[in-house]
Scaffold this active site. Structure first.
Site, short mmCIF file in Angstrom:
data_model
loop_
_atom_site.label_atom_id
_atom_site.label_comp_id
_atom_site.label_asym_id
_atom_site.label_seq_id
_atom_site.Cartn_x
_atom_site.Cartn_y
_atom_site.Cartn_z
N GLY A 704 0.81 -1.29 0.01
CA GLY A 704 -0.08 -0.15 -0.07
C GLY A 704 0.77 1.30 -0.12
N SER A 705 2.07 1.06 0.50
CA SER A 705 2.98 2.35 0.60
C SER A 705 3.97 2.54 -0.47
CB SER A 705 3.53 2.46 2.06
OG SER A 705 4.37 1.14 2.19
N ASP A 823 -0.52 -2.70 12.80
CA ASP A 823 -0.78 -3.30 11.64
C ASP A 823 -0.12 -4.62 11.90
OD1 ASP A 823 -1.80 -4.17 9.25
OD2 ASP A 823 -0.42 -3.10 8.04
#
Length: 996
Positions: A704-705, A823
């Site tokens: 996602g990053s 997370d």
């Protein structure tokens, strides 16, 4: 002979005809019932374990009787089938409505199986003659069915532990003879309907743990005068308790906990003359406790904790023969009634976090088997009651944060049952009796910030289970006894701010599990012990403000996880060992000693100046203020060469200058680099080597990053490189970049991935993070990828569990301020060649600093962060983050390690995740042997020895504790580490009444 064969053929033909015709006619005889059951089994049930193998037809059709078949019960007189009970036989299929075609059938139980699909009105309509229907612990989905008015004989209906959703249909209010009604642990989202109060024959109404729409407790609940168990925790109840509740004169158990009920607890509650247990905790009740609670003479368990109650503890309530009284986390005040000490049955007393004052009743514990005593965080004064352990049962003694004074009662020395003592932050004084130091089952002794004096008794050698000894802030003196070295379970010793003197026993380095030793601000002298190779778990060493002399042991630099080292304000001399530069320290202080010589190059930076200040004989090759430069020793040979070769002097100077200038440019002294680099470890390579590897063929992952690359350097070393996204995702990745740098840049732990350096381009349009490379990849890949978990046997999985728990415990308890990862998941646990786990990806991590919290140590966020399947339930609707959010996610990872399944595996069924699936299996196994739960959920790809079952069962139970619905019920990560390493078994309690 031919005649007999003809008869036999006709009989076979007749049985075949029956097999086809029976669905059209009701069964009327034992033989017909047998053929019918055989047909239903073959056409509607999947029996993979062969539990129904005896449901078989024999050639002698006329002699078939099903009364001895598994699960079949017949009436002893008429021999007709009255019960089919297939509970816990691992059977699959849809609801077998054909069973209800047996007109004599009264009881049908299919509980604890894998029946699925929906339950329709049409399929259930043929069962109207049943007395008992139990479909609990299955996989049914969809809306609850409408029951026809014909269900006049139904006495018990249990549909609990399924996935039914929607509203409770009005037909559920038309069972005239229903006594047991269980719907707990489903997904029902309507309100609790008022028509349920029409079921006036009910003895059990159990609707707990459904996400009902917010609504009140039905106004006329008092109509159910025969009710014995009202079990409605976690049902989103709002408003006040209706006065009619007092009409439930038969009620034995009232549980309305974990709701949003408010107003005062009604006076009518005093009418529950048969009640034995009242659970009202975690609501919004205010006002005083009703005095007429004292009328409930049958009451044994009362819990009204975690509300906003005020006033005093009523003497009549304290005078009941209670087994457990829990009023913690309220605003109660005044003195604790003396009559409480007369109670002969009191085992648990929890009054912490209130404003009680005065003294405790002197005879508390003298007349009862007191086990759990917690009055912490009040304003209590006087002496601790001497008889708390009079019956020898006391396990927990918790009285911290009060104003208790005087000496510890000598009677506590004989309390061999004690496991947990926390009496810090009081005004206690005098000597601690020898017997208290030596309690054999004690694992936590916390007496900090009192006025105790005397020495630590050599009798402490008897405390063989002690893991934490916290005695800071007292007046203890004398030597630290060598007998303490025999406590191999010790993890923390904090004896700071006392008056200990003499030398530290050299054997202390043999305590292998020690991870913190804090003896600052004492009078200790002599040399710091060397031979430190056993301290593989030591994270923190603080010996500051003492009188230690001699050299700093170079072996300190070899400790693998040491991150906190403070030896300041002593009399240490000699050189700073160069080996210390190998440590990854976030706290380093050698100031105010008598150290001398050259500062090692790894500390020759201004950032370390304060850590070395107060050692006037130190010098530096580099320019480190305020330390002078180290003198250069002039070589006689050099002078001779200059004299002989005077003609070459100028050339030599020029060559030296040129070489020096080249060296400065090589290390970046004059050359402007297009990258801004921040290094967190000493590097043996240049950043250019890394950037040249950011090519498509080295890409190993996308998240996602950003994207992750594998880079092989000239030295042969491998590193992992994360290049963060640019463009539209920039704000999100900016936060992730800062979080990674700020978090990983300051923490050091053997089970947390190392951030080697971070780098941004000159225009700040490209951001790169470089980590140590983990050869085995992520735990998620190994469990769920192509290799399918075959590399991971149970010892490796257990090793991963413990290492990950230690990393999270470090973040939560050893970092100041605490860090919440947010997370935790299997894909963020990386494994090296030895399968050691390394927690990674701190892009969502946050520190729990008080100024960004809501006042209770909870970080309030604007959106849910984390990964689906791992997110704690309270986070999704409160947006509040605590360490317990990580604990929940870690519990899911533990389940993942045992089961080998993803957290949202499709095999769990619709609207069911890992936690629900494992919890249901645990509930089903609660009365069985310890291996049953393991065998139900274990990853079939593991070759597990029988001796592993107990350990796997323990890990599952820890996982269940971690994933408790309520954050307060979850253990801390430090406790999780202790539980995982503990050789004793861990039990799971809290099973619902329908299962017990």
């Amino acid at each position: 002979m031919t005649h007999h064969r003809t008869i036999r053929s006709l009989l076979v033909l007749f049985s075949v005809l029956l097999l086809f015709l029976l669905p059209c006619f009701p069964a009327t005889s034992l033989t017909e019932d047998a053929i019918f059951l055989h047909r239903v089994k073959n056409s509607h049930l999947d029996d993979p374990t062969g539990s129904l193998n005896d449901w078989n037809l024999t050639p002698q059709v006329a002699n078939i009787t099903p009364c001895n078949w598994t699960g079949i019960v017949c009436d002893p007189l008429s021999l007709s089938i009255i019960s089919i009970d297939l509970s816990g036989l691992h059977i699959y299929g849809y609801f077998p409505a054909d069973f209800c075609r047996i007109p004599t059938l009264q009881n049908l139980s299919l509980a604890d199986n894998f029946f699925n699909g929906s339950l329709t009105s049409a399929s259930i309509s043929s069962c109207s003659h049943l007395h008992h229907l139990n479909l609990s612990l299955n996989l049914f989905v969809g809306n609850l069915p409408d029951f026809t008015p014909d269900f006049v004989n139904l006495r018990s209906l249990d549909l609990s532990f399924n996935n039914f959703s929607g509203h409770i249909p009005p037909s559920f209010g038309r069972f005239p003879n229903l006594t047991i009604f269980c719907l707990q642990e489903n997904l029902l989202n309507g309100i609790i309907p008022a028509f349920l109060t029409n079921l006036t024959q009910l003895t059990r109404l159990e609707l707990a743990y459904n996400p009902f729409a917010p609504g009140p407790l039905p106004l006329h609940i008092g109509n159910l005068t025969m009710l014995e168990n009202l079990w409605l925790p976690k049902c989103n109840l709002v408003g006040e308790i209706p006065d009619s509740l007092g009409n439930l004169v038969s009620l034995r158990n009232l549980d309305l906990s974990d709701n949003y009920l408010s107003h005062r607890i009604p006076e009518s509650i005093g009418g529950l003359k048969s009640v034995q247990q009242i659970e009202l905790f975690n609501n919004l009740f205010y006002g005083e406790l009703p005095d007429n609670l004292g009328n409930l003479t049958a009451l044994k368990w009362f819990d009204a904790s975690q509300n906003n109650l005020t006033g005093r503890l009523p003497g009549k309530l304290a005078g009941l023969h209670l087994v457990s009284l829990a009023l913690n986390d309220n605003n109660l005040e005044g003195e604790i009634p003396e009559i409480l000490s007369s109670n002969p049955g009191l085992a648990q007393l929890k009054l912490f976090n209130n404003s009680f004052s005065g003294t405790l009743p002197l005879d508390l514990g003298r007349n009862s088997n007191l086990e759990d005593f917690d009055v912490s965080s009040n304003s209590l004064v006087g002496k601790l009651p001497p008889y708390l352990c009079y019956r020898g049962k006391l396990q927990r003694l918790v009285a911290f944060n009060n104003r208790f004074s005087g000496e510890l009662p000598e009677q506590y020395s004989d309390c061999k049952s004690l496991t947990y003592v926390r009496i810090f932050d009081n005004e206690l004084e005098g000597k601690v009796p020898d017997g208290i130091w030596s309690l054999p089952r004690l694992y936590l002794l916390e007496m900090s910030n009192n006025g105790f004096e005397g020495s630590v008794s050599p009798a402490i050698s008897g405390a063989q289970n002690l893991t934490k000894l916290l005695i800071s802030g007292n007046n203890f003196s004398g030597e630290i006894p060598a007998e303490i070295c025999g406590l191999q379970t010790l993890q923390v010793i904090d004896g700071s701010r006392n008056r200990f003197s003499s030398e530290l026993p050299s054997c202390i380095t043999g305590i292998r599990r020690l991870n913190k030793l804090d003896l600052q601000e004492n009078l200790l002298s002599g040399e710091i012990p060397d031979k430190l190779s056993s301290w593989n778990d030591l994270v923190e060493l603080n010996l500051s403000n003492n009188k230690f002399s001699g050299k700093i042991p170079s072996e300190l630099g070899m400790l693998p996880v040491l991150t906190y080292l403070d030896l300041s304000r002593n009399l240490l001399s000699g050189a700073i060992p160069a080996e210390l530069t190998k440590l990854n320290l976030n706290k380093f202080n050698l100031s105010d000693n008598k150290l001398s010589g050259k500062i090692p190059s790894g500390f020759a930076y201004n950032v370390y100046a304060d850590s070395l200040d107060g050692n006037p004989n130190l010098c530096s090759v580099e320019s480190v203020k305020p330390f002078p430069r180290c003198p250069k020793v002039k070589s006689a040979t050099a002078w001779f060469l200059v004299a002989v070769f005077a003609s070459l002097a100028l050339l030599l100077v020029l060559v030296i200058f040129w070489l020096y200038k080249s060296r400065v440019e090589e290390i970046g002294g004059e050359t402007k680099s297009p990258w801004k680099l921040t290094s967190f470890h000493r590097l043996s390579f240049k950043e250019e080597e890394v950037f040249s590897s950011l090519t498509e063929e080295n890409l190993i992952g996308t998240g996602g990053s950003g994207q992750v690359y594998r880079a092989k350097l000239k030295s042969g070393q491998m590193v992992a490189v994360k290049k963060l996204w640019e463009g539209s995702g920039r704000p999100k990745t900016d936060v992730a970049f800062r979080s990674e740098v700020e978090t990983l840049g300051r923490i050091r732990h053997g089970n947390i991935v190392k951030l080697l350096f971070s780098c941004t381009s000159e225009g700040d349009d490209c951001r790169v993070l470089v980590y140590e490379y983990m050869e085995k990849g992520s735990l998620g890949e190994l469990l769920h990828g192509e290799k399918g978990g075959i590399q991971l046997d149970w010892p490796k999985r257990f090793k991963i569990a413990v290492g990950t728990a230690q990393a999270l415990a470090y973040l939560h308890h050893d970092c100041v301020p605490a860090i919440v990862h947010r997370d935790v998941k299997s894909n963020n646990i990386l494994l090296d060649n030895e399968f050691n786990p390394h927690v990674a990806d701190f892009g969502l991590a946050r520190t729990l600093q008080r100024e960004v919290c809501d006042g209770d140590g909870e970080l309030v966020t604007s959106r849910v962060a984390g990964s689906y399947g791992y997110i704690a339930p309270e986070y999704a609707y409160t947006f509040k983050v605590t360490e317990k959010s990580d604990v929940y996610s870690f519990g899911v990872v533990l389940m993942e390690l045992v089961t080998g399944k993803r957290p949202t595996d499709p095999s769990f069924g619709e609207n069911k995740d890992m936690v629900k699936w494992v919890t249901e299996a645990a509930v089903a196994a609660c009365k069985e042997d310890t291996e049953l739960l393991v065998k139900k959920v274990i990853d079939a790809r593991m070759n597990v020895d029988s001796c592993d079952y107990q350990e796997i069962n323990k890990v599952l139970n820890v996982a269940l504790l971690c994933t408790s619905t309520y954050p307060l019920s979850r253990p801390t990560m430090r406790r999780v580490v202790e539980l995982l390493k503990d050789h004793t078994s861990v039990g799971y309690s809290g099973l619902p009444p329908c299962i017990k």
